[in-house]
Design a protein around this motif. Structure first.
Motif, PDB file in Angstrom:
ATOM      1  N   LYS A  22       0.782  -1.225   0.000  1.00  6.04           N
ATOM      2  CA  LYS A  22       0.000   0.000   0.000  1.00  6.04           C
ATOM      3  C   LYS A  22       0.819   1.284   0.000  1.00  6.04           C
ATOM      4  N   TYR A  23       0.219   2.295  -0.597  1.00 10.40           N
ATOM      5  CA  TYR A  23       0.771   3.661  -0.633  1.00 10.40           C
ATOM      6  C   TYR A  23       0.183   4.395   0.559  1.00 10.40           C
ATOM      7  N   LYS A  26       3.461  10.666   1.801  1.00  9.84           N
ATOM      8  CA  LYS A  26       4.090  11.310   0.645  1.00  9.84           C
ATOM      9  C   LYS A  26       5.349  12.043   1.063  1.00  9.84           C
ATOM     10  N   ASN A  32       2.380  14.442  -5.472  1.00  9.57           N
ATOM     11  CA  ASN A  32       2.029  13.093  -5.010  1.00  9.57           C
ATOM     12  C   ASN A  32       3.184  12.107  -5.181  1.00  9.57           C
ATOM     13  N   GLY A 144      -2.795  13.887 -10.333  1.00  7.41           N
ATOM     14  CA  GLY A 144      -4.215  14.040  -9.995  1.00  7.41           C
ATOM     15  C   GLY A 144      -4.552  13.327  -8.699  1.00  7.41           C
ATOM     16  N   SER A 145      -4.123  12.085  -8.582  1.00  3.04           N
ATOM     17  CA  SER A 145      -4.319  11.295  -7.363  1.00  3.04           C
ATOM     18  C   SER A 145      -3.331  10.139  -7.410  1.00  3.04           C
ATOM     19  N   SER A 147      -2.913   7.031  -6.280  1.00  3.31           N
ATOM     20  CA  SER A 147      -3.268   5.668  -6.657  1.00  3.31           C
ATOM     21  C   SER A 147      -3.797   5.572  -8.093  1.00  3.31           C
ATOM     22  N   ARG A 150      -1.691   3.853 -10.954  1.00  2.00           N
ATOM     23  CA  ARG A 150      -1.668   2.392 -11.112  1.00  2.00           C
ATOM     24  C   ARG A 150      -2.807   1.909 -12.009  1.00  2.00           C
ATOM     25  N   SER A 200      -8.204   9.748   2.528  1.00  2.00           N
ATOM     26  CA  SER A 200      -6.850   9.174   2.484  1.00  2.00           C
ATOM     27  C   SER A 200      -5.812  10.289   2.410  1.00  2.00           C
ATOM     28  N   ARG A 201      -6.123  11.296   1.624  1.00  2.00           N
ATOM     29  CA  ARG A 201      -5.162  12.384   1.420  1.00  2.00           C
ATOM     30  C   ARG A 201      -4.785  13.044   2.736  1.00  2.00           C
ATOM     31  N   MET A 204      -3.116  10.313   5.281  1.00  2.00           N
ATOM     32  CA  MET A 204      -1.697   9.972   5.091  1.00  2.00           C
ATOM     33  C   MET A 204      -0.784  11.129   5.452  1.00  2.00           C
ATOM     34  N   ASP A 287      -8.549  -0.960   2.541  1.00  2.00           N
ATOM     35  CA  ASP A 287      -8.144   0.407   2.224  1.00  2.00           C
ATOM     36  C   ASP A 287      -8.655   1.332   3.322  1.00  2.00           C
ATOM     37  N   ALA A 288      -8.722   2.616   3.019  1.00  2.00           N
ATOM     38  CA  ALA A 288      -9.211   3.574   4.002  1.00  2.00           C
ATOM     39  C   ALA A 288     -10.732   3.607   3.968  1.00  2.00           C
TER      40      ALA A 288
HETATM   41  C1  2P0 Z   1      -3.379   2.597  -1.948  1.00  2.00           C
HETATM   42  N1  2P0 Z   1      -4.797   4.248  -0.725  1.00  2.00           N
HETATM   43  O1  2P0 Z   1      -2.212   2.221  -2.115  1.00  2.00           O
HETATM   44  C2  2P0 Z   1      -3.700   3.293  -0.644  1.00  2.00           C
HETATM   45  C3  2P0 Z   1      -4.128   2.300   0.400  1.00  2.00           C
HETATM   46  C4  2P0 Z   1      -5.811   3.984   0.267  1.00  2.00           C
HETATM   47  C5  2P0 Z   1      -5.247   2.950   1.168  1.00  2.00           C
HETATM   48  O2  2P0 Z   1      -3.864   5.384  -2.365  1.00  2.00           O
HETATM   49  O3  2P0 Z   1      -3.766  12.082  -2.058  1.00  2.00           O
HETATM   50  O4  2P0 Z   1      -6.568   8.782  -3.261  1.00  2.00           O
HETATM   51  O5  2P0 Z   1      -4.896  11.401  -4.167  1.00  2.00           O
HETATM   52  O6  2P0 Z   1      -2.552  10.665  -3.695  1.00  2.00           O
HETATM   53  O7  2P0 Z   1      -4.336   7.819  -3.919  1.00  2.00           O
HETATM   54  C6  2P0 Z   1      -5.823   6.326  -1.533  1.00  2.00           C
HETATM   55  O8  2P0 Z   1      -5.206   7.592  -1.581  1.00  2.00           O
HETATM   56  O9  2P0 Z   1      -4.452   9.746  -2.320  1.00  2.00           O
HETATM   57  C7  2P0 Z   1      -4.766   5.284  -1.558  1.00  2.00           C
HETATM   58  P1  2P0 Z   1      -3.887  11.019  -3.099  1.00  2.00           P
HETATM   59  P2  2P0 Z   1      -5.177   8.479  -2.896  1.00  2.00           P
HETATM   60  O10 2P0 Z   1      -4.273   2.376  -2.765  1.00  2.00           O
END
Ligand code: 2P0
Length: 329
Positions: A22-23, A26, A32, A144-145, A147, A150, A200-201, A204, A287-288
């Motif tokens: 998981k991410y 930052k 990001n 943009g975001s 995740s 991927r 999540s933003r 984290m 996830d969150a």
């Molecule tokens: C993931 N999540 O790796 C992790 C695990 C949620 C839990 O990435 O701020 O919407 O847009 O970069 O990508 C959800 O966070 O956050 C996320 P931003 P993002 O999937």
């Protein structure tokens, strides 16, 4: 005489993804750029379709998801970042209308932003005729975001955290194809619950600022990343399930270690964790949000589904590993 205004449009579909590694955290919030590399699978049952229209006559960006208009703030923080980059490529101020729709109810508590942004990036590249590579497009989606980068690929996807300050080496690649592990299934339990209170933003960001366990987690990710990849390469289900659970636990541990208090798991999550670990032929990841993703092999899908239903799941979505995004002509 009025000069004709440019108007171009395109439409694309992109898959949702669920992270195994998981991410969370930052090193640069503007671009990001993540603290650790992550690994996800693209899901063939959950997708978002985005149509983009660029028109020199528009005066601002407008985004709707399943017909609901986003606020200007929501647009600016996500899709707007992507559209700004495409405007730069184009060389002129040209605004867009974006219409996204999900093939699952938005009330289901399944994140759609990653797939929606990925589809927008693919569609924008097509509409403006830029012919950028998937790697370049994943960097745009990342801004943009996180995740979302991927969801630019199918199968098993690695997001390289990169080292550079400008993010040029923080992009994604497909490391195993969608058909690499055909009997691997993600069984997703949908539970009725109010939406999560902390995004999540911001979650984290809070973890990055306050968790003293985060350093240990980053070491854990570094140490086990190769093992996760090996478990997929060799289709070692037992090891893959175990590492999937440990990586979920590791993220939720640093979330719980954050201050002010932060937690995305509830009593049911812990019952799911206990049951799955006891079952022995599956691995959970959270996830969150409230919905457990339980990876298992085809022959055990029925038993996992029945368990989720016994826990009160209002719906169970069964997903295989899916292909990447594509343009709708
Ligand atoms: C993931 N999540 O790796 C992790 C695990 C949620 C839990 O990435 O701020 O919407 O847009 O970069 O990508 C959800 O966070 O956050 C996320 P931003 P993002 O999937």
């Amino acid at each position: 005489t009025k000069v004709l205004e440019l108007r171009v449009e395109a439409e694309a579909v992109a898959p949702s993804n669920i992270a195994i590694v998981k991410y969370w955290g930052k090193r640069n919030t503007e671009l990001n750029l993540p603290l650790n590399s992550s690994l996800s699978v693209s899901l063939d049952s959950l997708w978002v379709r985005s149509k983009v229209i660029f028109d020199e006559g528009f005066e601002r960006d407008v985004v709707t998801i399943n017909g609901n208009k986003l606020s200007d703030g929501e647009v600016k923080d996500y899709a707007g970042k992507v559209l700004d980059i495409f405007r730069n490529f184009y060389g002129r101020r040209i605004y867009a209308r974006v219409e996204s729709s999900t093939n699952f109810p938005s009330s289901a508590g399944l994140a759609s932003s990653a797939a929606g942004i990925a589809a927008l990036v693919i569609a924008s590249n097509e509409a403006l005729g830029l012919n950028l590579s998937k790697r370049e497009l994943s960097k745009i989606a990342r801004i943009g975001s996180g995740s979302a980068c991927r969801s630019l690929f199918g199968g098993f996807v690695k997001w390289n955290k990169g080292e550079l300050e400008n993010g040029e080496d923080s992009f994604c690649e497909e490391i195993f194809t969608p058909d690499h592990w055909p009997n691997l299934v993600d069984v997703i339990g949908i539970f009725k619950e109010e939406r999560k209170k902390v995004s999540s933003r911001s979650g984290m960001q809070s973890t990055t600022l306050s968790s003293s366990l985060l350093k240990c987690r980053l070491e854990f990710v570094e140490r086990t990343f190769g093992e996760v990849i090996d478990s997929i390469r060799t289709r070692n289900a037992k090891l893959f399930f175990e590492l999937t659970m440990r990586h979920s636990n590791s993220m939720h541990a640093v979330i719980l270690d954050s201050w002010p208090p932060l937690n995305y798991l509830n009593d049911r999550s812990f019952r799911v964790m206990e049951w799955v670990a006891e079952f022995g032929r599956a691995g959970y990841t959270f996830d969150a949000g409230p919905n457990p993703h339980i990876f298992t092999l085809e022959e055990d899908v029925k038993e996992v589904t029945e368990f989720l239903e016994s826990e009160g799941a209002v719906k169970v979505i069964i997903s295989k590993i899916g292909k990447g995004p594509y343009i709708i002509s």
